[in-house]
Design a protein around this motif. Structure first.
Motif, PDB file in Angstrom:
ATOM      1  N   PRO A 157     -19.250  56.867 -38.038  1.00  0.00           N
ATOM      2  CA  PRO A 157     -19.492  57.698 -36.854  1.00  0.00           C
ATOM      3  C   PRO A 157     -20.585  58.729 -37.104  1.00  0.00           C
ATOM      4  O   PRO A 157     -20.815  59.156 -38.235  1.00  0.00           O
ATOM      5  N   VAL A 158     -21.233  59.140 -36.028  1.00  0.00           N
ATOM      6  CA  VAL A 158     -22.159  60.264 -36.103  1.00  0.00           C
ATOM      7  C   VAL A 158     -21.375  61.545 -36.378  1.00  0.00           C
ATOM      8  O   VAL A 158     -21.787  62.388 -37.171  1.00  0.00           O
ATOM      9  N   ARG A 159     -20.244  61.663 -35.695  1.00  0.00           N
ATOM     10  CA  ARG A 159     -19.299  62.749 -35.953  1.00  0.00           C
ATOM     11  C   ARG A 159     -17.933  62.125 -36.183  1.00  0.00           C
ATOM     12  O   ARG A 159     -17.405  61.437 -35.296  1.00  0.00           O
ATOM     13  N   PRO A 160     -17.331  62.330 -37.336  1.00  0.00           N
ATOM     14  CA  PRO A 160     -16.017  61.737 -37.587  1.00  0.00           C
ATOM     15  C   PRO A 160     -14.973  62.248 -36.612  1.00  0.00           C
ATOM     16  O   PRO A 160     -15.106  63.330 -36.031  1.00  0.00           O
ATOM     17  N   THR A 188      -7.228  63.114 -29.403  1.00  0.00           N
ATOM     18  CA  THR A 188      -7.543  61.686 -29.429  1.00  0.00           C
ATOM     19  C   THR A 188      -7.927  61.166 -28.069  1.00  0.00           C
ATOM     20  O   THR A 188      -8.726  60.251 -27.955  1.00  0.00           O
ATOM     21  N   GLY A 189      -7.336  61.719 -27.026  1.00  0.00           N
ATOM     22  CA  GLY A 189      -7.585  61.183 -25.689  1.00  0.00           C
ATOM     23  C   GLY A 189      -7.172  59.737 -25.585  1.00  0.00           C
ATOM     24  O   GLY A 189      -7.673  58.982 -24.765  1.00  0.00           O
ATOM     25  N   THR A 190      -6.262  59.307 -26.422  1.00  0.00           N
ATOM     26  CA  THR A 190      -5.953  57.887 -26.549  1.00  0.00           C
ATOM     27  C   THR A 190      -4.750  57.504 -25.713  1.00  0.00           C
ATOM     28  O   THR A 190      -3.749  58.196 -25.688  1.00  0.00           O
ATOM     29  N   ALA A 191      -4.847  56.376 -25.035  1.00  0.00           N
ATOM     30  CA  ALA A 191      -3.705  55.796 -24.347  1.00  0.00           C
ATOM     31  C   ALA A 191      -3.497  54.398 -24.878  1.00  0.00           C
ATOM     32  O   ALA A 191      -4.433  53.627 -25.002  1.00  0.00           O
ATOM     33  N   PHE A 250     -16.869  46.703 -36.614  1.00  0.00           N
ATOM     34  CA  PHE A 250     -15.798  47.673 -36.414  1.00  0.00           C
ATOM     35  C   PHE A 250     -16.362  49.094 -36.490  1.00  0.00           C
ATOM     36  O   PHE A 250     -16.985  49.466 -37.479  1.00  0.00           O
ATOM     37  N   LEU A 251     -16.128  49.859 -35.438  1.00  0.00           N
ATOM     38  CA  LEU A 251     -16.584  51.240 -35.384  1.00  0.00           C
ATOM     39  C   LEU A 251     -15.478  52.158 -35.894  1.00  0.00           C
ATOM     40  O   LEU A 251     -14.340  52.098 -35.437  1.00  0.00           O
ATOM     41  N   MET A 252     -15.835  53.013 -36.862  1.00  0.00           N
ATOM     42  CA  MET A 252     -14.861  53.907 -37.466  1.00  0.00           C
ATOM     43  C   MET A 252     -14.526  55.072 -36.541  1.00  0.00           C
ATOM     44  O   MET A 252     -15.224  55.352 -35.570  1.00  0.00           O
ATOM     45  N   ASP A 253     -13.450  55.757 -36.879  1.00  0.00           N
ATOM     46  CA  ASP A 253     -12.910  56.847 -36.078  1.00  0.00           C
ATOM     47  C   ASP A 253     -13.965  57.920 -35.835  1.00  0.00           C
ATOM     48  O   ASP A 253     -14.552  58.448 -36.772  1.00  0.00           O
ATOM     49  N   GLN A 294      -7.752  53.113 -35.056  1.00  0.00           N
ATOM     50  CA  GLN A 294      -8.662  54.241 -34.938  1.00  0.00           C
ATOM     51  C   GLN A 294      -9.248  54.289 -33.526  1.00  0.00           C
ATOM     52  O   GLN A 294      -9.058  53.377 -32.717  1.00  0.00           O
ATOM     53  N   THR A 295      -9.958  55.381 -33.221  1.00  0.00           N
ATOM     54  CA  THR A 295     -10.536  55.597 -31.896  1.00  0.00           C
ATOM     55  C   THR A 295     -12.028  55.809 -32.043  1.00  0.00           C
ATOM     56  O   THR A 295     -12.466  56.693 -32.788  1.00  0.00           O
TER      57      THR A 295
END
Length: 525
Positions: A30-33, A106-109, A155-158, A183-184
């Motif tokens: 990520p650019v920002r973890p 996370t904003g994750t659903a 695969f894109l990291m968190d 991960q998100t």
């Protein structure tokens, strides 16, 4: 094609295909973890459908050839708060929240994928641990390396990854971009041009840059093909889930669109689009829009402009008026050789099993729009099929085609969203604005506030077995909560003609249950 030893061992153990054995896995830092900041999505339901039909599969499904006809069984898996079930008639939460508080960032659903629709890649084995040789700083760096080939996974990291731009890459098979499992990954936008065989899955696409602009967050251009998007969380801004509290300034500040898919055989399946201007627009031939949710919009929720396109099982809700645009739940128009609207023909468009609701929120809002349902005002439209849709709006046009040829409008429920006994929204087939008459059209087995068209033998316009509904409370189970199943005494019960019935209703229930099919989208009696 490259072969990783760890992939080979895992694949042999799982018995996966030779295609998977030769694929490579790559990782993007990520650019920002993480964690990714954003508000939590609330649950919104789709109706599940299960039936076996013959559908044209797109090349994004491994092992099938473009244009091949196969039998496909469609189901949707429901994620409930306590358990997971599969049902042919259950309400299907897409983007169901796990209860994670926004403070986690996370904003994750947790989302269950929609049914394997045309073009859906099969599930694959978990990736091995990242290795130095397979890890790149950005998607762009991996593309420039020249290593990425058809069948590979990325695969894109968190964390935050900025914009993804892919141009000039035509892969021999699908290359899949998705988060590392568990991960998100958030991206600013996705633009794909002059490319083919790219699949994006489960990414957060939220505009966060002050220079985000007003264009679509996800776009494929006319020189693309076989690009697929599955289970994407697309928002104008990270807190777009709060759109009900926005004033007109906030809506205009966040005025950007979700998907604009141009090019051939591009598809959007199971995506969630929140707090945007336009929702999902597909413009290329054989494009598909299946089982998506557009929640909170101020432009046109859905469009399909290309030949042989499919719009199925989508849900649209909560429309806002922020400018002079007259919002449509679904819109189509033809284009001539120079792009002039109304100067061409759209062929073989299928619009089925969709729900278009002007408003579902419990609160009122001064910005609430008067939504048109399915508006097709600039024909011609040849071979259009509109069936098993539920439309609850307060504008005049429930379903209107201006310039229809060889088309059918059957088994739709088109009702005033407030339950009022007005003579609109209506179902209508009119002539093209240039005066060309509609011909060879069937309007049958619908339930609506008004059927504006009448049978015309000279043009082979057949209007039959439709039911005019002026008292929604005595017809439907709970129209205020968008339950348009029929009560036992409904006028629509057994009012349709078997000659014009669809094989099943909007939730997959076979027709008829009684002596004749019910009028409208639901087979209740």
């Amino acid at each position: 094609m490259k072969l990783l030893g760890s992939m080979l061992i895992a694949s042999l153990a799982l018995g996966v295909s030779a295609t998977a054995l030769s694929a490579a896995d790559y990782y993007i830092m990520p650019v920002r973890p993480g964690p990714v900041a954003g508000t939590t999505l609330a649950a919104i339901s789709l109706r599940a459908e299960k039936r076996v039909s013959r559908l044209r599969l797109n090349v994004n499904e491994r092992g099938n050839t473009a244009g091949k006809w196969v039998s496909v069984g469609e189901t949707t898996t429901t994620t409930a708060p306590a358990k997971t079930t599969t049902s042919t008639s259950a309400e299907v939460p897409v983007g169901t929240t796990t209860g994670t508080a926004p403070t986690t960032g996370t904003g994750t659903a947790t989302t269950t994928s929609p049914p394997p629709a045309p073009g859906t890649p099969p599930a694959t084995s978990p990736p091995p641990a990242p290795s130095a040789g397979a890890t790149y700083a950005t998607v762009g760096a991996l593309l420039k390396s020249g290593k990425l080939q058809g069948g590979d996974r990325v695969f894109l990291m968190d964390g935050y990854h900025g914009p993804i731009n892919i141009s000039g890459y035509r892969f021999s098979g699908p290359v899949t971009f998705e988060p590392v499992p568990g991960q998100t990954a958030q991206v600013e936008s996705i633009l794909i041009g002059n490319s083919s065989n790219v699949t994006m899955r489960n990414l957060k696409v939220w505009a966060t840059s002050p220079n985000a602009g007003s264009g679509p967050l996800i776009r494929t251009y006319t020189n693309t093909s076989d690009i697929a998007f599955y289970d994407m969380d697309v928002r104008s801004v990270p807190d777009a889930t709060n759109y009900l509290s926005w004033d007109i300034t906030a809506w205009r500040t966040n005025k950007r669109s979700g998907f604009l898919l141009q090019g051939a055989r591009n598809i959007a399946v199971g995506n969630r689009v929140t707090g945007l201007y336009h929702g999902i627009h597909i413009e290329g031939p054989q494009d598909q829009m299946i089982n998506n949710i557009v929640d909170g919009f101020s432009g046109d929720a859905m469009r399909a402009l290309g030949d042989d396109s499919l719009v199925r099982g989508n849900k649209v809700q909560n429309c806002f008026q922020i400018d002079g645009n007259h919002a449509d739940g679904f819109q189509s128009f033809s284009r001539g050789p120079t792009g002039t609207p109304g100067a061409g023909t759209v062929r073989n468009l299928v619009i089925e099993n969709n729900k278009i609701f002007e408003w579902t929120a419990s609160s009122t809002n001064s910005l609430k729009c008067k939504l048109q349902g399915i508006g097709m005002f600039d024909g011609m439209f040849d071979g259009t099929q509109i069936r098993n849709n539920v439309i609850a709006v307060t504008a005049y046009h429930g379903i209107t085609i201006a310039g229809a040829l060889n088309s059918t409008i059957t088994q739709n429920t088109v009702i005033n969203a407030l339950g009022q006994g007005t003579n609109y929204p209506w179902i209508a087939v009119n002539k093209h604005k240039n005066g060309t008459m509609s011909q060879n059209v069937l309007i049958a087995n619908n339930a609506a506030n008004q059927i504006q068209s009448t049978s015309k033998a000279a043009n082979n316009i057949v209007v039959a077995n439709n039911v005019v509904v002026r008292n929604a409370a005595s017809e439907f189970t709970a129209y205020r909560s968008q339950d348009f199943t029929l009560v036992p005494s409904a006028l629509s019960a057994n009012a349709g003609s078997p000659a014009y019935q669809t094989p099943s209703d909007i939730v997959g229930a076979p027709r008829p249950k009684g002596k004749a099919p019910d009028a409208g989208a639901y087979e209740s009696q």
